[in-house]
Design a protein around this motif. Structure first.
Motif, PDB file in Angstrom:
ATOM      1  N   ASP A  20     -11.859  11.189   9.041  1.00 29.27           N
ATOM      2  CA  ASP A  20     -11.965  10.229  10.142  1.00 29.27           C
ATOM      3  C   ASP A  20     -11.506   8.839   9.701  1.00 29.27           C
ATOM      4  OD1 ASP A  20     -12.924  12.203  11.765  1.00 29.27           O
ATOM      5  OD2 ASP A  20     -15.046  11.638  11.550  1.00 29.27           O
ATOM      6  N   THR A  21     -11.898   8.461   8.486  1.00 28.62           N
ATOM      7  CA  THR A  21     -11.513   7.151   7.968  1.00 28.62           C
ATOM      8  C   THR A  21     -10.002   7.054   7.790  1.00 28.62           C
ATOM      9  OG1 THR A  21     -13.636   6.934   6.832  1.00 28.62           O
ATOM     10  CG2 THR A  21     -11.855   5.504   6.085  1.00 28.62           C
ATOM     11  N   GLU A  22      -9.394   8.110   7.243  1.00 29.16           N
ATOM     12  CA  GLU A  22      -7.943   8.114   7.054  1.00 29.16           C
ATOM     13  C   GLU A  22      -7.219   8.046   8.389  1.00 29.16           C
ATOM     14  OE1 GLU A  22      -7.022  11.501   4.723  1.00 29.16           O
ATOM     15  OE2 GLU A  22      -7.720  10.624   2.843  1.00 29.16           O
ATOM     16  N   LEU A 136      -0.206  -7.564   8.837  1.00 23.27           N
ATOM     17  CA  LEU A 136       0.229  -6.196   8.545  1.00 23.27           C
ATOM     18  C   LEU A 136       0.211  -5.932   7.041  1.00 23.27           C
ATOM     19  CD1 LEU A 136       1.556  -3.454   9.205  1.00 23.27           C
ATOM     20  CD2 LEU A 136       3.772  -4.632   9.170  1.00 23.27           C
ATOM     21  N   PHE A 137       0.795  -6.834   6.254  1.00 20.31           N
ATOM     22  CA  PHE A 137       0.868  -6.607   4.809  1.00 20.31           C
ATOM     23  C   PHE A 137      -0.528  -6.615   4.172  1.00 20.31           C
ATOM     24  CE2 PHE A 137       5.375  -8.404   5.033  1.00 20.31           C
ATOM     25  CZ  PHE A 137       5.938  -7.136   4.969  1.00 20.31           C
ATOM     26  N   THR A 138      -1.392  -7.517   4.613  1.00 17.66           N
ATOM     27  CA  THR A 138      -2.751  -7.558   4.072  1.00 17.66           C
ATOM     28  C   THR A 138      -3.508  -6.283   4.403  1.00 17.66           C
ATOM     29  OG1 THR A 138      -2.808  -9.961   4.268  1.00 17.66           O
ATOM     30  CG2 THR A 138      -4.914  -8.856   4.079  1.00 17.66           C
ATOM     31  N   THR A 139      -3.310  -5.767   5.607  1.00 17.21           N
ATOM     32  CA  THR A 139      -3.975  -4.528   6.015  1.00 17.21           C
ATOM     33  C   THR A 139      -3.517  -3.355   5.162  1.00 17.21           C
ATOM     34  OG1 THR A 139      -4.150  -5.346   8.285  1.00 17.21           O
ATOM     35  CG2 THR A 139      -4.374  -2.980   7.964  1.00 17.21           C
ATOM     36  N   VAL A 144      -4.567   1.004   1.946  1.00 20.81           N
ATOM     37  CA  VAL A 144      -3.754   2.038   1.290  1.00 20.81           C
ATOM     38  C   VAL A 144      -3.900   1.932  -0.220  1.00 20.81           C
ATOM     39  CG1 VAL A 144      -1.420   2.966   1.006  1.00 20.81           C
ATOM     40  CG2 VAL A 144      -2.103   1.963   3.195  1.00 20.81           C
ATOM     41  N   PRO A 145      -4.258   3.033  -0.895  1.00 22.44           N
ATOM     42  CA  PRO A 145      -4.344   3.000  -2.362  1.00 22.44           C
ATOM     43  C   PRO A 145      -3.000   2.636  -2.984  1.00 22.44           C
ATOM     44  CG  PRO A 145      -5.314   5.018  -1.468  1.00 22.44           C
ATOM     45  CD  PRO A 145      -4.617   4.349  -0.337  1.00 22.44           C
ATOM     46  N   ARG A 149       1.261   3.135  -1.793  1.00 24.42           N
ATOM     47  CA  ARG A 149       1.780   1.985  -1.058  1.00 24.42           C
ATOM     48  C   ARG A 149       3.295   2.025  -0.905  1.00 24.42           C
ATOM     49  NH1 ARG A 149      -1.873  -2.497  -3.997  1.00 24.42           N
ATOM     50  NH2 ARG A 149      -3.835  -2.048  -2.927  1.00 24.42           N
ATOM     51  N   GLY A 150       4.000   2.582  -1.878  1.00 25.47           N
ATOM     52  CA  GLY A 150       5.457   2.650  -1.774  1.00 25.47           C
ATOM     53  C   GLY A 150       5.887   3.430  -0.543  1.00 25.47           C
ATOM     54  N   ALA A 151       5.237   4.587  -0.295  1.00 23.81           N
ATOM     55  CA  ALA A 151       5.589   5.404   0.865  1.00 23.81           C
ATOM     56  C   ALA A 151       5.298   4.649   2.162  1.00 23.81           C
ATOM     57  CB  ALA A 151       4.817   6.718   0.823  1.00 23.81           C
TER      58      ALA A 151
END
Length: 497
Positions: A20-22, A136-139, A144-145, A149-151
């Motif tokens: 649910d969190t994901e 957006l970038f801060t979120t 995202v681990p 993050r690259g993906a």
């Protein structure tokens, strides 16, 4: 500030809670991603309309250019405060503030009865854009681990690359058949739909903190960053260069204000709440990545002015044809970015960014060899290579730059990156336009105007290739990293203990 996700404690139902969190995190990022796409698309759609607006409102080209200059100025003024906003307010509040201000500006722009109202409307749009991009970038950094993050950044690059590529094409098509007002009326329904979608799906992912706004910091940031962007933009437009009193005076005021702003933030790091926390610069990987991203922005903004100028003024293409010429490179950059992001997650940024730097340098060197007779297919191929190189650098470098930061610095790290990109973009435009005009003026004594213009553009692209070479030399030192000893130790280092 330490971000707190609303995850359930470990229980027998933990797997479902994790799923649910994901799903929630994906929904949050999707909303912000679409919103960012819209605000970037709007900016590039508007740029192709400047000649039409000059005729519509009967103002000089130098005056109508203020629509673009004011947009960049506003971004430079507002972005430094976004780190504070994201600490003080909830995610939903920041999102609705950004989209509300942007939507109001879009409506006002479409209805603008005169140039002054249109300028105010574009400033409102710039405020919304300045808030949305760092959000957006801060979120992404928060949710995202680091290993993935690259993906995710690859997916974000699709939006960031495709929106500027589509903007001139869509804008040119609208101007071909409709009034310039439909540029804004085209964007407005999309803004309303994104806002409604956000109202239904966006949830808060962090706890707002009771932090106070340091009143002297904001005007110092506005005069420092905004004045620097204005000075650099004016430098590119002024024939007198630094000899012009307005340029040299504004540059001096901005540098003094910027120095006072930095001093004030360093003081507040120990005795209050800084508007922009410069402790992020204590992380070498972040500082190196920030430098590379600033150099990349210098090349990207400057080249983004030169290439359309060449194909329109030297080769005689119209705005729609220019947009179509730029479209393949932007689409390719967006389509390949997710794969590049996944490769960066697996192997790190070094190889990709280095290869991208080499490709970018060669493409810009190729553009420095063009003449007034160079074929459009050759120009197109060089632009495609340049766009691919940008994708190979930007996605891995941004992921590496953010990797060592603890969560309390995510907002400040994103804000500093976005601010420096605006300043570097203004510097790149000023530098390359100055080189172009200076060389073209020299060549005009010996050759026809189109040939002299081509000579000036060649010289500017050669300088851009030199800046790109610096990116190539720095890229091998990049790597994905974490603070020594983990995040807790990283926070201890940043605090200076």
């Amino acid at each position: 500030m330490t971000e707190h996700l609303t995850t359930a404690p470990p229980t027998a139902a933990a797997p479902a809670a994790t799923e649910d969190t994901e799903a929630r995190d994906r929904s949050i990022i999707t909303v912000l991603l679409i919103a960012t796409f819209v605000v970037i698309l709007n900016e590039t759609i508007m740029n192709v309309a400047l000649p039409r607006l000059s005729e519509e409102f009967n103002v000089a080209a130098s005056v109508v250019q203020w629509l673009a200059t004011a947009f960049m100025l506003t971004m430079a003024v507002v972005i430094p405060a976004t780190g504070f906003l994201m600490q003080r307010l909830t995610t939903r509040t920041v999102f609705f503030a950004a989209m509300g201000i942007f939507g109001l500006g879009t409506l006002l722009a479409g209805l603008a009865p005169n140039f002054e109202i249109l300028l105010l409307a574009c400033i409102a749009q710039a405020i919304g854009t300045a808030i949305m991009t760092p959000l957006l970038f801060t979120t992404v950094l928060t949710l995202v681990p680091a290993s993935r993050r690259g993906a995710v950044m690859g997916t974000i690059t699709i939006m960031i690359a495709v929106a500027p590529a589509l903007g001139p094409t869509v804008g040119g098509a609208i101007l071909q058949y409709l009034s310039w007002r439909y540029l804004f009326f085209f964007v407005l329904p999309i803004v309303l739909a994104v806002t409604a979608y956000g109202a239904r799906t966006l949830v808060n992912y962090s706890e707002p903190q009771r932090v106070s706004l340091d009143l002297p910091s904001f005007p110092l940031a506005a005069l420092g960053f905004g004045g620097l962007v204005y000075s650099l933009s004016s430098l590119g437009e002024s024939h007198a260069g630094l000899g012009a009193p307005l340029v040299s005076g504004s540059l001096l005021v901005s540098l003094v204000s910027l120095g006072l702003f930095v001093w004030r933030q360093i003081f507040l790091q120990r005795h209050g709440t800084p508007l922009l926390d410069f402790r992020v610069l204590r992380y070498p990987i972040y500082t190196l990545g920030l430098t590379v991203l600033a150099l990349l922005a210098l090349v990207l903004f400057g080249s983004g002015i030169l290439l359309p100028m060449y194909v329109q003024q030297v080769r005689g293409l119209d705005p729609l044809q220019t947009g179509l010429l730029m479209l393949p490179g932007g689409l390719l950059m967006g389509l390949l970015s997710p794969a590049i992001g996944r490769m960066s997650d697996r192997s790190g940024p070094k190889a990709l960014a280095t290869a991208g730097g080499i490709m970018l340098t060669l493409a810009l060197w190729g553009l420095s060899r063009i003449t007034a007779e160079t074929g459009v297919p050759h120009i197109l191929s060089l632009h495609v290579v340049m766009s691919l190189a940008m994708a190979m650098i930007f996605t891995p470098v941004f992921s590496a730059t953010s990797s060592p930061l603890p969560s309390r610095f995510y907002g400040h790290g994103s804000a500093l990156i976005s601010t420096l990109q605006q300043v570097a973009g203004a510097a790149g435009t000023a530098l390359l336009v100055t080189v172009m005009t200076s060389r073209a003026a020299q060549a005009a004594t010996e050759m026809a105007p189109p040939l002299a213009q081509a000579e000036g553009i060649r010289a500017a692209f050669l300088v851009a290739a030199g800046v790109s070479l610096l990116v190539t030399l720095l890229a091998p030192f990049l790597r994905n990293g974490t603070p020594p000893g983990g995040e807790a130790e990283g926070e201890r280092i940043a605090m200076g203990h």
